[in-house]
Write a protein that holds these residues in place. Structure first.
Motif, PDB file in Angstrom:
ATOM      1  N   GLY A 210       0.803  -1.235   0.000  1.00 47.62           N
ATOM      2  CA  GLY A 210       0.000   0.000   0.000  1.00 47.62           C
ATOM      3  C   GLY A 210       0.828   1.273   0.000  1.00 47.62           C
ATOM      4  N   PRO A 211       0.299   2.347  -0.627  1.00 43.51           N
ATOM      5  CA  PRO A 211       1.040   3.611  -0.723  1.00 43.51           C
ATOM      6  C   PRO A 211       1.268   4.322   0.610  1.00 43.51           C
ATOM      7  N   LEU A 212       0.546   3.918   1.667  1.00 41.88           N
ATOM      8  CA  LEU A 212       0.830   4.530   2.978  1.00 41.88           C
ATOM      9  C   LEU A 212       2.023   3.855   3.646  1.00 41.88           C
ATOM     10  N   HIS A 213       2.459   2.715   3.104  1.00 41.79           N
ATOM     11  CA  HIS A 213       3.599   1.994   3.699  1.00 41.79           C
ATOM     12  C   HIS A 213       4.677   1.846   2.609  1.00 41.79           C
ATOM     13  N   GLY A 214       5.030   0.631   2.225  1.00 39.98           N
ATOM     14  CA  GLY A 214       6.164   0.435   1.297  1.00 39.98           C
ATOM     15  C   GLY A 214       5.923   0.982  -0.098  1.00 39.98           C
ATOM     16  N   GLY A 215       4.653   1.128  -0.469  1.00 36.71           N
ATOM     17  CA  GLY A 215       4.359   1.651  -1.804  1.00 36.71           C
ATOM     18  C   GLY A 215       4.692   3.130  -1.953  1.00 36.71           C
ATOM     19  N   ALA A 216       5.052   3.785  -0.845  1.00 40.63           N
ATOM     20  CA  ALA A 216       5.286   5.239  -0.896  1.00 40.63           C
ATOM     21  C   ALA A 216       6.539   5.602  -1.696  1.00 40.63           C
ATOM     22  N   ASN A 217       7.530   4.712  -1.779  1.00 40.15           N
ATOM     23  CA  ASN A 217       8.754   5.071  -2.520  1.00 40.15           C
ATOM     24  C   ASN A 217       8.453   5.288  -4.007  1.00 40.15           C
ATOM     25  N   GLY A 244      -5.775  19.037   0.988  1.00 42.86           N
ATOM     26  CA  GLY A 244      -5.809  18.040   2.070  1.00 42.86           C
ATOM     27  C   GLY A 244      -5.127  16.733   1.705  1.00 42.86           C
ATOM     28  N   GLU A 245      -4.262  16.779   0.664  1.00 38.38           N
ATOM     29  CA  GLU A 245      -3.590  15.541   0.248  1.00 38.38           C
ATOM     30  C   GLU A 245      -2.356  15.275   1.102  1.00 38.38           C
ATOM     31  N   LYS A 246      -1.975  13.999   1.186  1.00 36.66           N
ATOM     32  CA  LYS A 246      -0.721  13.622   1.847  1.00 36.66           C
ATOM     33  C   LYS A 246       0.373  13.594   0.780  1.00 36.66           C
ATOM     34  N   ILE A 247       1.535  14.093   1.124  1.00 34.52           N
ATOM     35  CA  ILE A 247       2.663  14.079   0.193  1.00 34.52           C
ATOM     36  C   ILE A 247       3.446  12.783   0.428  1.00 34.52           C
ATOM     37  N   PRO A 248       3.555  11.924  -0.586  1.00 30.87           N
ATOM     38  CA  PRO A 248       4.246  10.650  -0.370  1.00 30.87           C
ATOM     39  C   PRO A 248       5.720  10.846   0.018  1.00 30.87           C
ATOM     40  N   GLY A 249       6.173  10.011   0.961  1.00 33.78           N
ATOM     41  CA  GLY A 249       7.564  10.124   1.397  1.00 33.78           C
ATOM     42  C   GLY A 249       7.742  11.033   2.605  1.00 33.78           C
ATOM     43  N   PHE A 250       6.640  11.520   3.165  1.00 35.08           N
ATOM     44  CA  PHE A 250       6.714  12.371   4.374  1.00 35.08           C
ATOM     45  C   PHE A 250       5.791  11.824   5.450  1.00 35.08           C
ATOM     46  N   GLY A 251       6.206  12.034   6.690  1.00 37.12           N
ATOM     47  CA  GLY A 251       5.390  11.631   7.832  1.00 37.12           C
ATOM     48  C   GLY A 251       5.688  10.205   8.248  1.00 37.12           C
ATOM     49  N   HIS A 252       5.426   9.932   9.493  1.00 34.11           N
ATOM     50  CA  HIS A 252       5.667   8.589  10.023  1.00 34.11           C
ATOM     51  C   HIS A 252       4.962   8.461  11.355  1.00 34.11           C
ATOM     52  N   ARG A 253       4.412   7.288  11.628  1.00 32.25           N
ATOM     53  CA  ARG A 253       3.735   7.090  12.902  1.00 32.25           C
ATOM     54  C   ARG A 253       4.700   7.231  14.080  1.00 32.25           C
ATOM     55  N   VAL A 254       5.939   6.804  13.917  1.00 33.29           N
ATOM     56  CA  VAL A 254       6.865   6.795  15.059  1.00 33.29           C
ATOM     57  C   VAL A 254       7.877   7.945  15.003  1.00 33.29           C
ATOM     58  N   LYS A 300       5.666  18.030  13.209  1.00 31.72           N
ATOM     59  CA  LYS A 300       6.717  16.997  13.254  1.00 31.72           C
ATOM     60  C   LYS A 300       6.642  16.041  12.063  1.00 31.72           C
ATOM     61  N   ILE A 301       6.381  16.616  10.897  1.00 34.73           N
ATOM     62  CA  ILE A 301       6.381  15.830   9.668  1.00 34.73           C
ATOM     63  C   ILE A 301       7.732  16.044   8.961  1.00 34.73           C
ATOM     64  N   TYR A 302       8.447  14.942   8.749  1.00 34.32           N
ATOM     65  CA  TYR A 302       9.782  14.957   8.132  1.00 34.32           C
ATOM     66  C   TYR A 302       9.802  13.966   6.968  1.00 34.32           C
ATOM     67  N   PRO A 303      10.823  14.058   6.109  1.00 34.27           N
ATOM     68  CA  PRO A 303      10.925  13.029   5.067  1.00 34.27           C
ATOM     69  C   PRO A 303      11.192  11.667   5.699  1.00 34.27           C
ATOM     70  N   ASN A 304      10.557  10.634   5.150  1.00 34.34           N
ATOM     71  CA  ASN A 304      10.832   9.284   5.643  1.00 34.34           C
ATOM     72  C   ASN A 304      11.711   8.532   4.636  1.00 34.34           C
ATOM     73  N   VAL A 305      12.019   7.284   4.957  1.00 34.37           N
ATOM     74  CA  VAL A 305      12.969   6.523   4.134  1.00 34.37           C
ATOM     75  C   VAL A 305      12.530   6.447   2.681  1.00 34.37           C
TER      76      VAL A 305
HETATM   77  N1  ACO Z   1       1.698  15.048   3.847  1.00 36.54           N
HETATM   78  C1  ACO Z   1       0.948  16.009   4.407  1.00 36.54           C
HETATM   79  N2  ACO Z   1       0.503  15.969   5.675  1.00 36.54           N
HETATM   80  C2  ACO Z   1       0.835  14.900   6.402  1.00 36.54           C
HETATM   81  C3  ACO Z   1       1.609  13.844   5.886  1.00 36.54           C
HETATM   82  C4  ACO Z   1       2.064  13.943   4.558  1.00 36.54           C
HETATM   83  N3  ACO Z   1       2.806  12.996   4.006  1.00 36.54           N
HETATM   84  N4  ACO Z   1       1.764  12.905   6.820  1.00 36.54           N
HETATM   85  C5  ACO Z   1       1.103  13.336   7.911  1.00 36.54           C
HETATM   86  N5  ACO Z   1       0.526  14.550   7.657  1.00 36.54           N
HETATM   87  C6  ACO Z   1      -0.284  15.351   8.609  1.00 36.54           C
HETATM   88  C7  ACO Z   1      -1.689  14.771   8.695  1.00 36.54           C
HETATM   89  O1  ACO Z   1      -2.552  15.356   7.777  1.00 36.54           O
HETATM   90  C8  ACO Z   1      -2.070  15.075  10.140  1.00 36.54           C
HETATM   91  O2  ACO Z   1      -2.445  16.418  10.214  1.00 36.54           O
HETATM   92  P1  ACO Z   1      -3.656  16.849  11.212  1.00 36.54           P
HETATM   93  O3  ACO Z   1      -3.195  16.483  12.589  1.00 36.54           O
HETATM   94  O4  ACO Z   1      -3.789  18.305  10.991  1.00 36.54           O
HETATM   95  O5  ACO Z   1      -4.854  16.055  10.780  1.00 36.54           O
HETATM   96  C9  ACO Z   1      -0.754  14.930  10.890  1.00 36.54           C
HETATM   97  O6  ACO Z   1       0.273  15.192   9.915  1.00 36.54           O
HETATM   98  C10 ACO Z   1      -0.533  13.528  11.481  1.00 36.54           C
HETATM   99  O7  ACO Z   1      -0.678  12.583  10.435  1.00 36.54           O
HETATM  100  P2  ACO Z   1      -1.486  11.215  10.541  1.00 36.54           P
HETATM  101  O8  ACO Z   1      -2.113  10.939   9.199  1.00 36.54           O
HETATM  102  O9  ACO Z   1      -2.388  11.212  11.741  1.00 36.54           O
HETATM  103  O10 ACO Z   1      -0.283  10.207  10.796  1.00 36.54           O
HETATM  104  P3  ACO Z   1      -0.344   8.613  10.830  1.00 36.54           P
HETATM  105  O11 ACO Z   1       0.622   8.201  11.853  1.00 36.54           O
HETATM  106  O12 ACO Z   1      -1.750   8.106  10.942  1.00 36.54           O
HETATM  107  O13 ACO Z   1       0.158   8.211   9.354  1.00 36.54           O
HETATM  108  C11 ACO Z   1       1.638   7.957   7.529  1.00 36.54           C
HETATM  109  C12 ACO Z   1       1.496   8.015   9.052  1.00 36.54           C
HETATM  110  C13 ACO Z   1       0.659   6.911   6.968  1.00 36.54           C
HETATM  111  C14 ACO Z   1       3.055   7.539   7.195  1.00 36.54           C
HETATM  112  C15 ACO Z   1       1.320   9.376   6.949  1.00 36.54           C
HETATM  113  O14 ACO Z   1       2.289  10.289   7.427  1.00 36.54           O
HETATM  114  C16 ACO Z   1       1.287   9.367   5.430  1.00 36.54           C
HETATM  115  O15 ACO Z   1       0.236   9.088   4.834  1.00 36.54           O
HETATM  116  N6  ACO Z   1       2.445   9.675   4.765  1.00 36.54           N
HETATM  117  C17 ACO Z   1       2.533   9.606   3.311  1.00 36.54           C
HETATM  118  C18 ACO Z   1       2.769   8.185   2.847  1.00 36.54           C
HETATM  119  C19 ACO Z   1       4.153   7.683   3.198  1.00 36.54           C
HETATM  120  O16 ACO Z   1       5.155   8.316   2.936  1.00 36.54           O
HETATM  121  N7  ACO Z   1       4.212   6.466   3.763  1.00 36.54           N
HETATM  122  C20 ACO Z   1       5.486   5.805   4.076  1.00 36.54           C
HETATM  123  C21 ACO Z   1       5.760   5.777   5.552  1.00 36.54           C
HETATM  124  S1  ACO Z   1       7.341   5.085   5.887  1.00 36.54           S
HETATM  125  C22 ACO Z   1       7.142   3.443   5.599  1.00 36.54           C
HETATM  126  O17 ACO Z   1       6.105   2.890   5.705  1.00 36.54           O
HETATM  127  C23 ACO Z   1       8.301   2.709   5.155  1.00 36.54           C
END
Ligand code: ACO
Length: 369
Positions: A210-217, A244-254, A300-305
């Motif tokens: 899935g694009p929220l996990h490994g598919g993000a690269n 309101g879109e998520k930018i792939p490659g940014f953000g992380h649960r941990v 606290k949104i940073y580039p991920n791997v």
């Molecule tokens: N772009 C824009 N905004 C973001 C992003 C992003 N990539 N990631 C998080 N945010 C924002 C959210 O909108 C949210 O904002 P809000 O509090 O105003 O609603 C806040 O940051 C927290 O984000 P959540 O979605 O609650 O974080 P969650 O821990 O549920 O999701 C995830 C983590 C899935 C990685 C998310 O950051 C995301 O969708 N990132 C993009 C896909 C991606 O790169 N995935 C790979 C992760 S690394 C890996 O799996 C190897």
């Protein structure tokens, strides 16, 4: 139970611990990552993927003989049964590589004589076999598709240069494990029912896709190619965020800081850029990072791997739809390690959902609805 008032629903299982592990520490605040206590930066610089596999499967670094045995074992187990190659050849040409991999690993189970042997020794042998063969499947499917002894040579059909070889090894080390991420959890849920290791790895691949996990690269590099140049980064990102879109490659649960793996791969992407001479992709990535940090560092949104692995693999000439399968080539080591560790004190994973539906529906026969 599930309808009790005091029930707490933890969406996405955030901050919920479901097992103990000695494998991997992700310190999200400090941006630190350890495998069995070893800092990922030391492993990336000084270890190899084979040694990392041994570390994850045995909880210690190998001696020279043990490393040689692991290397030889992986090399000897690379070959695929002919039927699996034929299966890959018969898949529709539109099949994406991650689906081909998931299908082939599932079929491969039928060819392992130790499939039903659940002893630790047999599982270690299966972990080695699956790890070896996953790399071959990814490369073989790519060659079949493109009509092209090591992984890079298998992918490109030519001998890789030392920089590419080093980077691929580092990338495999960096992706080998990452505590209880979604795909490792998926594999562990399957394992907790005592389903065999192949089934668990199939669950891992399916969850990684899935694009929220490994598919993000793959998505990250496709986005950068669409942006095209550093000057376009700001309008593109700001419009996407406004929608309101998520930018792939940014953000992380941990991670609430820079992902250390992203920083290591960014340095290699710089080296590849110097070698190739065209800095457009990396400059565009830097511009996107700058806009993202300006807008979202407060959250606290940073580039991920995946952001920098995407850039790195693209600069190495890999096609984007092979990026996630390459992730699987490495992570299979971690899935196997977690599953084997979990089996040491197994308990079936069985959480609850809070029922919020009707409780008094009166059944109406079909001819009266
Ligand atoms: N772009 C824009 N905004 C973001 C992003 C992003 N990539 N990631 C998080 N945010 C924002 C959210 O909108 C949210 O904002 P809000 O509090 O105003 O609603 C806040 O940051 C927290 O984000 P959540 O979605 O609650 O974080 P969650 O821990 O549920 O999701 C995830 C983590 C899935 C990685 C998310 O950051 C995301 O969708 N990132 C993009 C896909 C991606 O790169 N995935 C790979 C992760 S690394 C890996 O799996 C190897």
């Amino acid at each position: 139970m599930g309808t009790e008032k005091e029930a707490v629903v933890v969406k996405g299982l955030e901050d919920v611990y479901v097992k103990e592990s000695k494998l991997c520490l992700v310190d999200g605040e400090k941006g630190r990552l350890l495998y069995v206590g070893y800092d990922i930066r030391d492993l990336a610089e000084r270890s190899s993927f084979e040694e990392t596999c041994y570390l994850l499967w045995h909880f210690r670094l190998p001696g020279q003989d043990e490393l040689e045995t692991t290397r030889r074992g992986l090399a000897e187990e690379r070959k695929l049964p002919k039927d699996i190659l034929n299966l890959l050849k018969r898949l529709p040409k539109t099949t994406v590589p991650i689906d081909a991999l998931r299908t082939a690993v599932s079929a491969l189970a039928a060819y392992d004589p130790e499939l039903a042997d659940d002893s630790r020794d047999a599982n270690l042998r299966k972990a080695l076999r699956i790890t070896a063969k996953v790399a071959t499947i990814v490369a073989a499917f790519h060659r079949i598709r493109e009509g092209a002894e090591d992984f890079l040579r298998m992918l490109s059909g030519k001998a890789p240069d030392p920089l590419d070889t080093k980077i691929m090894d580092v990338a495999l080390i960096l992706h080998a494990d990452h505590s209880l991420n979604a795909s490792t959890f998926g594999a562990t849920v399957a394992a907790s029912t005592l389903a065999d290791l192949y089934s668990d790895v199939v669950a891992g691949i399916a969850t990684l896709k899935g694009p929220l996990h490994g598919g993000a690269n793959e998505q990250a590099v496709k986005m950068l190619l669409k942006i095209g140049s550093p000057a376009n980064a700001e309008p593109y990102v700001e419009k996407a965020l406004a929608r309101g879109e998520k930018i792939p490659g940014f953000g992380h649960r941990v991670y609430k800081n820079f992902d250390p793996r992203a920083l290591i791969l960014r340095d290699y992407a710089k080296k590849l850029t110097q070698r190739g001479g065209d800095s457009t992709l990396l400059d565009t990535a830097s511009a996107v990072q700058e806009v993202m940090l300006r807008n979202l560092q407060a959250k606290k949104i940073y580039p991920n791997v995946d952001f920098y692995s995407g850039v790195t693999y693209y600069l190495m000439g890999l096609p984007p739809d092979v990026f996630t399968p390459v992730f699987a080539v490495a992570r299979v080591a971690g899935w196997a390690a977690h599953v084997m560790e979990y089996w040491q004190s197994n308990r079936i994973m069985r959480p609850l959902d809070l029922y919020v539906g009707p409780t008094d529906a009166a059944y109406v026969p079909i001819d009266r609805r």
